[in-house]
Each structure stands twice: as C-alpha cells, then as structure tokens.
Design an enzyme around this catalytic site. Structure first.
Site, PDB file in Angstrom:
ATOM      1  N   LYS A 123      -7.450 -70.972 -20.537  1.00  0.00           N
ATOM      2  CA  LYS A 123      -8.008 -72.012 -21.403  1.00  0.00           C
ATOM      3  C   LYS A 123      -9.085 -72.814 -20.681  1.00  0.00           C
ATOM      4  O   LYS A 123     -10.055 -73.257 -21.287  1.00  0.00           O
ATOM      5  CB  LYS A 123      -6.891 -72.949 -21.881  1.00  0.00           C
ATOM      6  CG  LYS A 123      -6.254 -72.537 -23.194  1.00  0.00           C
ATOM      7  CD  LYS A 123      -5.409 -73.655 -23.728  1.00  0.00           C
ATOM      8  CE  LYS A 123      -4.804 -73.265 -25.070  1.00  0.00           C
ATOM      9  NZ  LYS A 123      -3.955 -74.341 -25.616  1.00  0.00           N
ATOM     10  N   GLU A 138      -0.049 -76.096 -26.696  1.00  0.00           N
ATOM     11  CA  GLU A 138      -0.647 -77.391 -26.374  1.00  0.00           C
ATOM     12  C   GLU A 138      -1.893 -77.562 -27.237  1.00  0.00           C
ATOM     13  O   GLU A 138      -2.729 -76.657 -27.283  1.00  0.00           O
ATOM     14  CB  GLU A 138      -1.034 -77.463 -24.900  1.00  0.00           C
ATOM     15  CG  GLU A 138       0.130 -77.348 -23.932  1.00  0.00           C
ATOM     16  CD  GLU A 138      -0.367 -77.319 -22.496  1.00  0.00           C
ATOM     17  OE1 GLU A 138      -0.812 -78.376 -22.005  1.00  0.00           O
ATOM     18  OE2 GLU A 138      -0.314 -76.235 -21.881  1.00  0.00           O
ATOM     19  N   ARG A 189       2.408 -61.857 -19.714  1.00  0.00           N
ATOM     20  CA  ARG A 189       1.241 -62.322 -20.455  1.00  0.00           C
ATOM     21  C   ARG A 189       0.467 -61.123 -21.009  1.00  0.00           C
ATOM     22  O   ARG A 189       0.563 -60.024 -20.475  1.00  0.00           O
ATOM     23  CB  ARG A 189       0.296 -63.096 -19.528  1.00  0.00           C
ATOM     24  CG  ARG A 189       0.786 -64.440 -19.071  1.00  0.00           C
ATOM     25  CD  ARG A 189      -0.127 -64.990 -18.000  1.00  0.00           C
ATOM     26  NE  ARG A 189      -1.479 -65.173 -18.502  1.00  0.00           N
ATOM     27  CZ  ARG A 189      -1.974 -66.328 -18.959  1.00  0.00           C
ATOM     28  NH1 ARG A 189      -1.203 -67.394 -18.959  1.00  0.00           N
ATOM     29  NH2 ARG A 189      -3.212 -66.421 -19.388  1.00  0.00           N
TER      30      ARG A 189
END
Length: 813
Positions: free
Chosen positions: A509, A279, A499
């Site tokens: 983020k 993103e 992750r």
C-alpha cells in the site's frame, strides 16, 4: 507398534502438524515407530522443523513412506527439489522414486534425473485446454450417454497420461468447464446414483503399474475442490491454539475452557463467524480479493456470517473516500457483509479492557521515546517504567484519556516478555496519544488503540470463530493469544495463509500510494494497477478475479509469485463467452476498391458470436461495406513471403464477413517507403479462396470517415517479474505500459456504447468503454490481448491470420 511417551508424543504431534498433516494422520503416524522415525528424519533433512506449506508437507510424508530403501544416499537431494518446489506434484515425486530405485546408491546425472521428473517443465494453459478438448472429442459419445455420471477421474487420467506435468487444478477446472459446456446445468437425474451391477468378486491384482499410480495420486483432492475443508468447526475450538514459551522457562498453552466455548456457541448458534478487516487508508488491491475469498467464502460455504470491519485505529491516514470505496468494491466482488462495523465502534470497550489489563498487572504507562523503545528492544532491556505501581499507571492512563499529557510523552504498553525469542512479545504498545479527530468517532478520543491491541480484542467481542490473516502476522500469534488469555476472553481460531503476489506489479500500500500521489499513474483506478478499482476500470470482471483466486487455493506457501498470465487466462475464459465481437482498426491504412462503384454502400451481416445461428437475428449486426475500407497498417507489406498471410502487391486476402480483395497498386509517399493508400479489386463471387483473413472498417458513405474512437493499450506496469525485490524499484517502471491511439476507426454500431460495455475487437483483444468517454469521444481500454499471437522468438505467428481464416463461413478459406 510402540507407545511413545506422552511428552515426546506431544512434541512429535506439533512437529507433524507444522508441516500440514491433519491431526488424525499425525497421530496415526506417531503410533507407527518406523514411519515416525522416517518422517522425523525427512523433516530434519529438509530443514523444515519450523513448518512448511501443506502441499510440501504432504510430499515429504510420501517421501517418508515410499522412498526406495536402496537409494537413501540420494534422499537429501530429492528433498531439496521438493522444498524448493522444483518437484511439486505427486506425479513428479513418483517419477523420482522410479528413477532412484533404478540407480540405487550409484551416482547419477542431474540432467537425466530432472528430465525424468519433469523439473522445469511448464505446461501452458493452452496445451492443457487443447488436450482436454481432444480427450472430450475421443470420449464424447460416452460422456453424452452418462452425462454427469461420467467418471471424471478417468478423463483426468487421460489428460495426465498425455501431460504428466500439467497443473492438476487447472486440468480439473478445464474438465469441469468442458462438461458444463457440453452438458449444461445438472438435473435431478444427474444426481441419481446408478444401480450397482452384481459381479463376481475377485481378488484385486497386485498393482505393478507405478506410472498409473502416479496418475491416480495426482488427481485433485477434496480440499482442492473445496478449499475450506482445512478449517475446523466452531465446536472444535477447545483445542490448544498455540504454545507461548517465556524466557523464564514457563510455557503458556492457549485454549478456551469448555465453559467459555459453550458461552460462545450459545451466542453464535454454533455458526461460523469471520471478518474482513481492511484499513481505510487506501484502495483495495487483488491481494484483498484473496482475503475476501477466504473470509467471506468460508462463512458462505458454512452457512455463517462475515463482518466487514473497518480497522480504523489510525485517524491520520483514514479517509471517507477509502471507506466508501471499500464498501462499494466488496459488493462489486459479489460479497454481502453480515454487518458493517468499525473498530472505533468498540473504543469504549477497548478502553475499559485496557484499564482491566493494567489492574491485572499486564500493562503499564511508559514514557520512552520511539527511539528509546527501539534501542531497548534491540538490547532486550526492560523499560525503566515497566514495574511502576498499578495505581500509578491507572492514574496516568486516565490522564492520557483526558488529554492532560502531551502527544508523544506517554504510551500504554503491554507487559509481555522483553527477553523472548519473538520480538512481537517485546511489550507491544496498546495505546498512543493523538490529538487528531477521528473520521468515524469524532473528537471524543485523544488516545487510540494499536492494531496489536485492538484486533484480537474486537475479534473476541464480535465472537469471531476463525480469525484468518496473511503469513506476515504469524509471529503476532503469540501476542494475540497472550492478550486474550490475560483478559480471560474467548479465543478465536487463528490461521495464516500466504499473501497473493502477482508478477510485474507492486502490492504494498505504501508503494501504491507513492505511485498515485507522485502521479506515476493516473489515480487509484489506473488500469495498469492491480487495485480492484483499476482492474474493474480495465474491464476485468469480479467473477474472473474470484475464479483466479480460487484456482490458486488457500496455501501457506509464502514464496510463490503468481504469473500475470494466469490471471489473464481467467479473464479471457469469461470474456470469450460474454463479450460480443466487433470490428475496429487501430492504425488505419486506406484501401480503395477500384471495381466497386463509388458512392454505393451495401450492408453485410457480421457475427456477434462465433457460434451464431442463422435464425437468431440478435446474434448478428450490420456493417457497411463501400469502395473505401481501412485495414491495419501492419497487415500490409510491400514484400510477400510464404509465412505471411497479410496483404501485399498482387496478393489476395479475405475481408472478414465481406469479400476477397486483391492488391493491384500501392501509392507511396515521396520517401518511396511510406504507404499512403492501397488500390485493390474485390471478388463479388467469392470464388477465390485466400488464406489470410483481415478485419476492416469501411466509410459508411462517400467521403465520410468511419466512427473515430480513442483506444488505450495497457501493458505490464513493471518490466521485472518482482520489482519489489529491487532497490530502485521505480527505475523498473515500464515506459511502454500505456499507449494512447487517438485515430482508431470503429464500425458504426459502437456509437451507442456506454461506460462498462465490453467487446472483443476481432484479432486485437478484449476492450471496455472507459469512464473518460463522452458523446463526442468514445474511449476504449484494452482489458487483455487475445491468446498470444507471437512465438517465443518474438516473430509474428502466421496462424494469427490463418486461425481466423479457418472459422470464416464455417470452413477453410
């Protein structure tokens, strides 16, 4: 041998696949009634019926097939050690079998068991490296004779015998690195198979040596050497991806038809197609380095293609700055996209398919507020508008597209299953109204697709063969396949991995953005952050990051926290080979050499590399030596001791690349404690052999200070290993994470350094030139320290000086 009923066999197959067994092993297990019974019992005792990491699953399978029958009462205890990763290697498991076989059903002492199995034993990388070096030294003649035909398994076994609890991946990496260091690049001869000797066949002896078996089983598997072996080929993408149970009792088995797969394979030529879909709402961090390694790496390993796809469905959070950064950092990381695309490239396709979804009765326009949607989901209640006529939803959706409905007054929702056990099937939103221009698509659209709708559809449009994502998206798998099935689209193979969680930092983020915008750090590229821009500015190379990621592997274990020093190991490994040595003094203490004439300057040879050859002029640089030199203030003390190798009154040390000096006097300030200056005499004959070796910088000429530079020392950003677990995570920020030294002295050759140049400041660590540098002021960032110079108790290790002394002039001093 028994034949299991088809329904039961399918149930068992899915259970065994969940714990990471490959399909062939799982089917062979089902054909064996005894192993099936044992493995099913083990899975239930371990409470992993919902699945577990493949590494853990393989250990559970070993328990099911090898556990001593005389100690079954202790099996649940062992399984808890396996599931919690206190026992995590085949060697530890074999040791546990031996232990329980000896105690039988009797009680045992936990401390004796844990000692026997190496529970809690952490073998450092330095220990492994030292042992590998010893094994190579002992076998050097044989290795040089056989070259790359050397049996690596034998070398591995030698190391494992001495360090039975060492991480096998690191052992293998260090052995490979040592082979390369010793033998260089492979040649054609190395790839030739040796001629087989004809020997008399003998019956193999019965294996009794269980510890030896443990060593053999601990050798790295093919999948550890090639992590991409776990992924199927595109031609196999006809199997059932997942089963979606509905609250009415029906089950949707998602898979491609043969016709659909054939059409897909024709479009792709049978190649692997992956995508890296960030993103554009922030800078990439080290977790994205793992994602790139998985996405780009699989495509590269299989000779396929990987898209760089910007998932730009939220125009309010996206900036061109982030897009430009992502493109640049992907290239810096060494990856080359097949194509750069945007989800917004497909906005028309996505809209058309949303209309088709409504026509098929699988979507509806809803007028609930966000609060109402949340409440209805919590109560598992259908929206009042869920069953509105298809024609009505089609008209309203068109009105949404034309901007005739106010923002927040309508959404398009997928008609899934509000009574499902999976909250990601609670009629997820497909489209929202937002009167915000899009940075890539302009002002054409005022409705934007959600991630849950767009992600899987674009995967299908781009013919992605392997849709790879992190484990938090696993619960969305049902929604992913439900939508593609409802639209009759090709379905990629979805696989989730863990992750990358690194200690002493945050990866969210949202939290990173907070630290940057609230100025707790100096921007997205602050060297204390685990952003890739921050790591690059700190002097970390992309190759060391990729080596770190590869060493971790592609696992499904989502509870592991990787210690920062594991990354630092890979950083040092590379910089030790690529960063030239130089001399810098951070906190200078003046030393006046009284028996050297003032104003005289001699130029001495200093090594850029520790193995510099005398006939290679490029491996040396000149350093001035005069009667005024500067040493580190911490390398002098007024009171000497046996375990101290620095300078003290009446004591001698060797100035690296120069001469021995002896302290004759210390000039103190009025407080009678602060040392202002040292007086010393040097030994031009070099006959004295002090043990301590110090780095130094001299005045290049009388009364002229050495080159003054700014040095920034960075430490862990957070004090706790896992600050994300803390309610007040900001209070855990390390107040000493950044120290700026304005008055450091450097040798003159550094004057021409440019941004990005990397050096090893001898005895201090690895440093890089920062972008804040200018012709009047050089700024250096510390990338990483040298190997730990301090013992566990925090006391300075005397070998800090001694190690260097042993390398001066190629002999002890």
């Amino acid at each position: 041998m028994v034949v299991v009923k088809e329904e039961k066999a399918e149930e068992l197959l899915q259970l065994f696949l969940k714990i990471g067994l490959d399909e062939r092993t799982a089917k062979n297990t089902i054909a064996n009634n005894k192993v099936t019974s044992n493995l099913t019992a083990v899975i239930n005792e371990a409470a992993v019926t919902d699945g577990c990491d493949r590494r853990i699953g393989n250990l559970l399978y070993t328990v099911a097939t090898k556990y001593p029958a005389n100690a079954l009462v202790h099996r649940p205890t062992l399984l808890q050690y396996v599931v919690s990763s206190k026992i995590k290697t085949p060697a530890q498991l074999e040791a546990a079998f031996l232990f329980f076989a000896s105690v039988g059903a009797e009680n045992f002492k936990v401390d004796e068991f844990e000692e026997a199995c190496g529970v809690g034993v952490e073998v450092s990388v330095e220990d492994i490296e030292q042992t590998v070096n010893e094994v190579f030294e002992e076998n050097q003649n044989s290795i040089l004779e056989l070259c790359y035909r050397t049996n690596v398994g034998d070398l591995f076994a030698h190391v494992r015998k001495r360090l039975p609890w060492a991480d096998p991946k690191i052992v293998k990496q260090l052995i490979d690195a040592k082979l390369y260091e010793l033998l260089g690049e492979r040649t054609a001869v190395d790839n030739e198979k040796p001629a087989k000797k004809k020997e008399k066949k003998e019956k193999p002896a019965k294996v009794e040596d269980k510890p030896a078996m443990a060593e053999a089983s601990a050798q790295p598997s093919e999948e550890e050497l090639n992590p991409y072996l776990i992924f199927p080929q595109p031609v196999d993408n006809i199997q059932v991806h997942t089963e979606i149970p509905f609250s009415n009792g029906t089950v949707l088995r998602c898979c491609n038809s043969k016709e659909m797969l054939d059409k897909h394979l024709k479009s792709t030529g049978g190649k692997v197609f992956t995508r890296f879909p960030p993103e554009p709402n922030g800078y990439l961090h080290i977790g994205h380095a793992k994602a790139m390694f998985v996405d780009f790496g699989l495509a590269k390993e299989r000779g396929g293609c990987c898209y760089l796809r910007f998932d730009d469905t939220n125009p309010e959070a996206e900036k061109k700055e982030y897009i430009d950064h992502i493109e640049e950092i992907v290239t810096w990381m060494g990856w080359e996209p097949f194509k750069i695309t945007y989800t917004s490239d497909y906005f028309q396709n996505l809209y058309d398919l949303a209309v088709e979804l409504i026509r098929r009765g699988h979507a509806y326009v809803d007028h609930q507020t966000p609060e109402e949607i949340k409440e209805y989901r919590e109560k598992k209640m259908n929206s009042p508008w869920r069953d509105r006529p298809i024609a009505e939803s089609l008209k309203l959706f068109e009105d949404m597209r034309r901007g005739l409905i106010e923002e927040g007054k309508a959404t398009l929702r997928m008609k899934q299953d509000m009574q499902s056990d999976n909250f990601n099937m609670y009629d997820l939103i497909a489209y929202r109204i937002k009167f915000t221009p899009h940075p890539h698509a302009g002002d054409k659209w005022c409705i934007y697709p959600s991630y849950d709708y767009a992600h899987c559809v674009v995967d299908s449009i781009e013919n992605i063969t392997h849709s790879l994502c992190t484990l938090e998206f696993e619960t969305r798998r049902a929604s992913y396949y439900w939508l593609l099935h409802s639209l009759g689209l090709y379905q990629p193979y979805v696989w989730e991995y863990s992750r990358l969680n690194v200690s002493n930092t945050v990866m969210s983020k949202r939290k990173l953005n907070f630290l940057v915008t609230k100025k707790y750090v100096d921007g997205w590229d602050d060297p204390r952050l685990m952003t890739l821009a921050g790591l690059r500015r700190r002097g970390v190379t992309s190759t060391s990051i990729n080596a770190f990621v590869r060493g971790i592997g592609i696992t499904r274990s989502d509870c592991s926290l990787i210690r920062l020093d594991r990354l630092e190991y890979h950083i040092r490994e590379e910089l030790n080979k690529t960063a030239p040595r130089t001399l810098v003094v951070l906190n200078p203490l003046k030393v006046v050499i009284t028996n050297l004439e003032s104003g005289s300057t001699m130029y001495l040879d200093a090594k850029r590399w520790p193995d510099a050859q005398a006939d290679d002029a490029s491996a040396f640089y000149k350093v001035p030596f005069s009667n005024v030199v500067y040493i580190e203030r911490s390398d002098f003390r007024m009171k000497d001791s046996k375990d101290y190798y620095g300078l003290a009154p009446g004591k001698s040390v060797l100035l690296r690349y120069a001469f021995p000096i002896k302290c004759t006097e210390a000039i103190l300030a009025d407080d009678n404690e602060t040392v202002l200056e040292i007086r010393a005499e040097y030994d031009p004959s070099k006959k004295s052999k002090p043990k301590g070796v110090l780095h130094w910088v001299a005045e290049p000429s009388t009364g002229v200070d050495p080159l003054k530079v700014e040095v920034r020392l960075f430490d862990k950003l957070f004090i706790s290993e896992n600050p994300s677990e803390l309610d007040d995570w900001l209070s855990d920020l390390n107040p000493k994470s950044k120290e700026v030294i304005h008055g450091a002295f450097a040798e003159p050759a550094l004057r021409n350094s440019v941004v990005g140049d990397k050096f090893q400041f001898e005895r201090l660590g690895y440093f890089t030139v920062d972008k804040d540098s200018n012709p009047e002021r050089l700024v250096f960032n510390r990338t990483v320290t040298l190997k730990d110079s301090y013992s566990k108790g925090g006391k300075q290790d005397p070998s800090r000086w001694k190690v260097h002394a042993e390398t001066v002039m190629g002999q002890p001093v």
